[in-house]
Design an enzyme around this catalytic site. Sequence first.
Site, PDB file in Angstrom:
ATOM      1  N   LYS A 182       1.515  10.955  13.586  1.00  0.00           N
ATOM      2  CA  LYS A 182       2.080  11.424  12.309  1.00  0.00           C
ATOM      3  C   LYS A 182       2.718  12.797  12.483  1.00  0.00           C
ATOM      4  O   LYS A 182       2.329  13.570  13.363  1.00  0.00           O
ATOM      5  CB  LYS A 182       0.994  11.475  11.233  1.00  0.00           C
ATOM      6  CG  LYS A 182       0.585  10.088  10.731  1.00  0.00           C
ATOM      7  CD  LYS A 182      -0.328  10.155   9.511  1.00  0.00           C
ATOM      8  CE  LYS A 182      -0.732   8.744   9.095  1.00  0.00           C
ATOM      9  NZ  LYS A 182      -1.579   8.714   7.876  1.00  0.00           N
ATOM     10  N   GLU A 212     -10.261   4.996   9.650  1.00  0.00           N
ATOM     11  CA  GLU A 212     -10.500   4.629   8.254  1.00  0.00           C
ATOM     12  C   GLU A 212     -11.097   3.221   8.145  1.00  0.00           C
ATOM     13  O   GLU A 212     -10.656   2.400   7.340  1.00  0.00           O
ATOM     14  CB  GLU A 212      -9.212   4.742   7.444  1.00  0.00           C
ATOM     15  CG  GLU A 212      -8.650   6.159   7.435  1.00  0.00           C
ATOM     16  CD  GLU A 212      -7.455   6.358   6.506  1.00  0.00           C
ATOM     17  OE1 GLU A 212      -6.698   5.404   6.300  1.00  0.00           O
ATOM     18  OE2 GLU A 212      -7.302   7.487   6.010  1.00  0.00           O
ATOM     19  N   GLU A 230       0.855  -1.189   0.000  1.00  0.00           N
ATOM     20  CA  GLU A 230       0.000   0.000   0.000  1.00  0.00           C
ATOM     21  C   GLU A 230       0.892   1.240   0.000  1.00  0.00           C
ATOM     22  O   GLU A 230       1.804   1.361   0.826  1.00  0.00           O
ATOM     23  CB  GLU A 230      -0.916  -0.022   1.231  1.00  0.00           C
ATOM     24  CG  GLU A 230      -1.844   1.175   1.276  1.00  0.00           C
ATOM     25  CD  GLU A 230      -3.078   0.969   2.166  1.00  0.00           C
ATOM     26  OE1 GLU A 230      -3.369  -0.184   2.567  1.00  0.00           O
ATOM     27  OE2 GLU A 230      -3.768   1.967   2.447  1.00  0.00           O
ATOM     28  N   ARG A 231       0.635   2.112  -0.949  1.00  0.00           N
ATOM     29  CA  ARG A 231       1.437   3.338  -1.136  1.00  0.00           C
ATOM     30  C   ARG A 231       2.900   3.014  -1.412  1.00  0.00           C
ATOM     31  O   ARG A 231       3.800   3.776  -1.047  1.00  0.00           O
ATOM     32  CB  ARG A 231       1.316   4.276   0.069  1.00  0.00           C
ATOM     33  CG  ARG A 231      -0.106   4.540   0.527  1.00  0.00           C
ATOM     34  CD  ARG A 231      -1.007   4.966  -0.593  1.00  0.00           C
ATOM     35  NE  ARG A 231      -2.382   5.183  -0.127  1.00  0.00           N
ATOM     36  CZ  ARG A 231      -3.376   5.550  -0.932  1.00  0.00           C
ATOM     37  NH1 ARG A 231      -3.169   5.723  -2.234  1.00  0.00           N
ATOM     38  NH2 ARG A 231      -4.576   5.736  -0.456  1.00  0.00           N
ATOM     39  N   LYS A 263      -3.517   0.175  14.187  1.00  0.00           N
ATOM     40  CA  LYS A 263      -4.384   1.213  13.631  1.00  0.00           C
ATOM     41  C   LYS A 263      -5.796   0.798  14.013  1.00  0.00           C
ATOM     42  O   LYS A 263      -6.293  -0.209  13.512  1.00  0.00           O
ATOM     43  CB  LYS A 263      -4.218   1.265  12.119  1.00  0.00           C
ATOM     44  CG  LYS A 263      -5.202   2.166  11.389  1.00  0.00           C
ATOM     45  CD  LYS A 263      -4.864   2.245   9.888  1.00  0.00           C
ATOM     46  CE  LYS A 263      -5.868   3.100   9.135  1.00  0.00           C
ATOM     47  NZ  LYS A 263      -5.521   3.240   7.696  1.00  0.00           N
ATOM     48  N   HIS A 305      -3.517  18.569   0.582  1.00  0.00           N
ATOM     49  CA  HIS A 305      -4.513  17.573   0.203  1.00  0.00           C
ATOM     50  C   HIS A 305      -5.233  17.935  -1.095  1.00  0.00           C
ATOM     51  O   HIS A 305      -6.461  17.882  -1.169  1.00  0.00           O
ATOM     52  CB  HIS A 305      -5.530  17.400   1.344  1.00  0.00           C
ATOM     53  CG  HIS A 305      -6.081  16.007   1.446  1.00  0.00           C
ATOM     54  ND1 HIS A 305      -6.876  15.447   0.479  1.00  0.00           N
ATOM     55  CD2 HIS A 305      -5.952  15.049   2.407  1.00  0.00           C
ATOM     56  CE1 HIS A 305      -7.221  14.214   0.839  1.00  0.00           C
ATOM     57  NE2 HIS A 305      -6.653  13.948   2.007  1.00  0.00           N
ATOM     58  N   ASN A 310      -3.135  -1.531   7.936  1.00  0.00           N
ATOM     59  CA  ASN A 310      -4.447  -2.062   7.544  1.00  0.00           C
ATOM     60  C   ASN A 310      -4.243  -3.575   7.518  1.00  0.00           C
ATOM     61  O   ASN A 310      -3.984  -4.177   6.483  1.00  0.00           O
ATOM     62  CB  ASN A 310      -4.867  -1.551   6.167  1.00  0.00           C
ATOM     63  CG  ASN A 310      -5.183  -0.062   6.202  1.00  0.00           C
ATOM     64  OD1 ASN A 310      -5.609   0.474   7.223  1.00  0.00           O
ATOM     65  ND2 ASN A 310      -4.967   0.617   5.088  1.00  0.00           N
ATOM     66  N   GLU A 317       3.859   8.960  -1.061  1.00  0.00           N
ATOM     67  CA  GLU A 317       2.457   8.909  -1.469  1.00  0.00           C
ATOM     68  C   GLU A 317       1.967  10.251  -1.990  1.00  0.00           C
ATOM     69  O   GLU A 317       1.249  10.318  -2.978  1.00  0.00           O
ATOM     70  CB  GLU A 317       1.607   8.471  -0.267  1.00  0.00           C
ATOM     71  CG  GLU A 317       0.110   8.533  -0.515  1.00  0.00           C
ATOM     72  CD  GLU A 317      -0.727   8.165   0.705  1.00  0.00           C
ATOM     73  OE1 GLU A 317      -0.139   7.832   1.753  1.00  0.00           O
ATOM     74  OE2 GLU A 317      -1.965   8.197   0.600  1.00  0.00           O
ATOM     75  N   TRP A 322     -12.292  13.891   2.505  1.00  0.00           N
ATOM     76  CA  TRP A 322     -11.512  13.206   1.478  1.00  0.00           C
ATOM     77  C   TRP A 322     -11.537  13.994   0.169  1.00  0.00           C
ATOM     78  O   TRP A 322     -11.189  13.483  -0.879  1.00  0.00           O
ATOM     79  CB  TRP A 322     -12.043  11.776   1.237  1.00  0.00           C
ATOM     80  CG  TRP A 322     -11.620  10.803   2.295  1.00  0.00           C
ATOM     81  CD1 TRP A 322     -10.802  11.038   3.352  1.00  0.00           C
ATOM     82  CD2 TRP A 322     -11.996   9.424   2.387  1.00  0.00           C
ATOM     83  NE1 TRP A 322     -10.639   9.909   4.109  1.00  0.00           N
ATOM     84  CE2 TRP A 322     -11.364   8.889   3.546  1.00  0.00           C
ATOM     85  CE3 TRP A 322     -12.796   8.565   1.633  1.00  0.00           C
ATOM     86  CZ2 TRP A 322     -11.509   7.560   3.948  1.00  0.00           C
ATOM     87  CZ3 TRP A 322     -12.944   7.234   2.029  1.00  0.00           C
ATOM     88  CH2 TRP A 322     -12.315   6.743   3.181  1.00  0.00           C
ATOM     89  N   ASP A 373      -2.026  14.433   6.969  1.00  0.00           N
ATOM     90  CA  ASP A 373      -1.611  13.161   6.402  1.00  0.00           C
ATOM     91  C   ASP A 373      -0.410  13.296   5.477  1.00  0.00           C
ATOM     92  O   ASP A 373      -0.580  13.227   4.262  1.00  0.00           O
ATOM     93  CB  ASP A 373      -2.803  12.551   5.638  1.00  0.00           C
ATOM     94  CG  ASP A 373      -2.616  11.077   5.357  1.00  0.00           C
ATOM     95  OD1 ASP A 373      -1.662  10.498   5.875  1.00  0.00           O
ATOM     96  OD2 ASP A 373      -3.442  10.515   4.616  1.00  0.00           O
ATOM     97  N   ARG A 405     -10.830  18.022  10.394  1.00  0.00           N
ATOM     98  CA  ARG A 405     -10.080  16.775  10.570  1.00  0.00           C
ATOM     99  C   ARG A 405      -8.746  17.016  11.273  1.00  0.00           C
ATOM    100  O   ARG A 405      -8.270  16.148  12.020  1.00  0.00           O
ATOM    101  CB  ARG A 405      -9.863  16.125   9.203  1.00  0.00           C
ATOM    102  CG  ARG A 405      -9.057  14.860   9.292  1.00  0.00           C
ATOM    103  CD  ARG A 405      -9.027  14.123   7.985  1.00  0.00           C
ATOM    104  NE  ARG A 405      -7.768  13.409   7.835  1.00  0.00           N
ATOM    105  CZ  ARG A 405      -7.379  12.792   6.737  1.00  0.00           C
ATOM    106  NH1 ARG A 405      -8.152  12.814   5.659  1.00  0.00           N
ATOM    107  NH2 ARG A 405      -6.234  12.169   6.683  1.00  0.00           N
TER     108      ARG A 405
HETATM  109  O1  GCW Z   1      -2.007   8.339   4.104  1.00  0.00           O
HETATM  110  C1  GCW Z   1      -3.115   7.536   4.312  1.00  0.00           C
HETATM  111  C2  GCW Z   1      -3.030   6.546   3.203  1.00  0.00           C
HETATM  112  C3  GCW Z   1      -3.575   5.193   3.544  1.00  0.00           C
HETATM  113  C4  GCW Z   1      -2.997   4.754   4.876  1.00  0.00           C
HETATM  114  C5  GCW Z   1      -3.403   5.758   5.947  1.00  0.00           C
HETATM  115  C6  GCW Z   1      -2.803   5.450   7.296  1.00  0.00           C
HETATM  116  C7  GCW Z   1      -2.355   2.577   5.598  1.00  0.00           C
HETATM  117  O2  GCW Z   1      -3.674   7.079   2.082  1.00  0.00           O
HETATM  118  O3  GCW Z   1      -3.217   4.335   2.493  1.00  0.00           O
HETATM  119  O4  GCW Z   1      -3.376   3.459   5.230  1.00  0.00           O
HETATM  120  O5  GCW Z   1      -2.960   7.028   5.597  1.00  0.00           O
HETATM  121  O6  GCW Z   1      -1.788   6.048   7.615  1.00  0.00           O
HETATM  122  O7  GCW Z   1      -3.333   4.629   8.017  1.00  0.00           O
END
Ligand code: GCW
Length: 704
Positions: free
Chosen positions: A371, A302, A178-179, A298, A523, A221, A404, A545, A376, A347
Amino acid sequence: MSGAVLALLTCTGTVRAEDGYALWMRYTPLESALVADGRRPLPEVQAPDQTATQRAARTELVRGLAGLPGNALLAQSTVATLPALVLGTPQSSTLIAPLRKEMDSLGEEGYLLRRTRMQGRDVVLVAAPRDIGVLYGVFHLLRLLQTGASLDALALRESPRMRLRVLNHWDNLDGHVERGYAGRSLWDWQTLPEWHDPRYTDYARANASVGINGTVLNNVNASAQSLAPDYLDKAATLADMFRPYGIRVYLSVRFSAPIELGGLNAADPLDADVQRWWQHKADEIYARIPDFGGFLVKANSEGQPGPQDYGRSHAEGANLLADALAPHGGVVMWRAFVYAHDVPADRATQAYTEFAGLDGAFRPNVILQVKNGPIDFQPREPFHPLFGAMPRTPLMMEVQITKEYLGFATHLVYLGPLYEEVLQSRTHARGQRATVAQSLTGMAGVANIGTDRTWSGSHFDPANWYAFGRLAWNPYQSARDIAADWAAMTFSPDPEVVQPIVGMMMDSREAAVNYMTPLGLHHLMARGHHYGPGPWVDGGPRADWTSVYYHRADRDGIGFDRTARGSNAVGQYAPEVAARYGDLARVPEPLLLWFHHVPWDHRMASGRTLWDELVGRYSQGVRQVKAMQATWERLEGRVDAQRHAQVTAFLRIQLREAQWWRDASVAYFQSVSGRPLPAGEIAPPHPLAWYQHLQFPSAPGDGR
Ligand code: GCW
């Protein structure tokens, strides 16, 4: 020189080593040394080889010395005049034993490097309290040799400033990352545990060389399957291969695993059956991996399951897992990346709202993983307001190494300056001028590693892996110095190569900010895969989103009002920070539109209006990429042809996409502002609708 020898030298010097696989551990001679004479005497190495880590240190040093005949230390003609290299701990070496006292304060992972005389002999010492410190010291010594540093007065003491320096792989069990933009997952679950791919060892070497001491193997995930016995056996094999290099294995866990794997009805953290299930699971894991690091989670984010599904708090969820791991010495890295679809709040404020009040409610072996910024992994964000706000909870900072939101692997964007900017931000926690770095127990980096021959999808992306490791070891280092080390080791220590490359790297992040999201915008990427511009993105399942939610542009102005008049996200920072960010006159321009909704006519520091400045920044970003291209062109002949060619091609992609970002963004924002382009600015070649209709259903790295 015979043809055969020449062919061999050419082979090691250019063909095999220059596909990027060697990363920065490229122990190849300088061109001049090759031409003169490939063979030189090697210094004597006195190093124990009883344990796997001792053997790793010794092997690495010998390998490096054999490959580096052109450097200063080794430029001697006879063995007698070369210093001897002495490695060890007080336990493993009688020569090192007298240094025991001096090393008391180095901690478990520290080391010292020293040039001295012993028994009448010139020696270079790599001494440490533990084997792993010796290995780290060897890598440091090799770095000095690779970068051409003088070792005449070598006297260094090093210990990591942070305990946890961990990669997070967002790797799924089917090999999709993923990413990820660097091929498939490195972990071949299909052939594990039988096949011990030597690449796993090279991965461990690369990590140890920068002090990374942990790896989370699977995506946050998470599939519950990763905890099934057969997958634990596979993970145990990786742990066995990484152990000599000081790397602990961790797993991401799915909170509902007791239901999916254990057949329970619920995963309620206060349910005794659930607690027992996790305890047994921990026992099962530690039976296979005695030094297992712990879990990354996590939860309630999401769509992932979590304690809130049972009306429990994040602390209750984290503590459930912490209690299961505690008897074995494991930790829980609980992610603070949460935002709820039913909460209309900004958010950017939601993680703080959820977690700040839980300070003190977590078990001691829980670390909150936050983070770097409140949204994000954007090209630029202010630091996350939780840093400095939870004095009783250990915090880790999570950054993305994978790009990403920064053009994927094909854009040359060195992230050192981004990491440095956040680490050095002042939180003013409890009235102190403390920095983010001071509030951290660890750093987690979302890996950019895959099966691509370069490991990271391009020849420059490994620099981000490298910088992450170096800054996690010591967050007070400069991104520029780290870039210089990396460039010298990766390409050549020749200053005429290093300087221009460092120049490109240091400008690259600001270039990307300019052509994607200048002045605090964020974003604005296309929906889902995040490939290319999408400032028009609107509608769909949730407002946060979309792009319009973040930029809020209209006829009069642009930007997200996060002051007290707006969402009051500034109120989550310490008063000094809030006062600065919340004041239109004092907010740093790079964060202007993050915190303020500003009229198009607003005067900027340059004297231009905001509208003119915005368009100007987009164009400047494109020019910066052109400048990078020009620098790289001038390096032709100084950088080997194979790598030069790929970087040239990738810069062409980057320029095309930077131009696309600029044109699409200018077309869109002009449709909103209704203003003419500033003098000298070229109109986008296509109408807005053309950009809006571009589709990329097969863009790499998507979440799924
Ligand atoms: O940046 C977003 C991404 C998701 C990612 C999520 C996260 C793993 O688009 O792909 O999922 O954050 O950090 O949980």
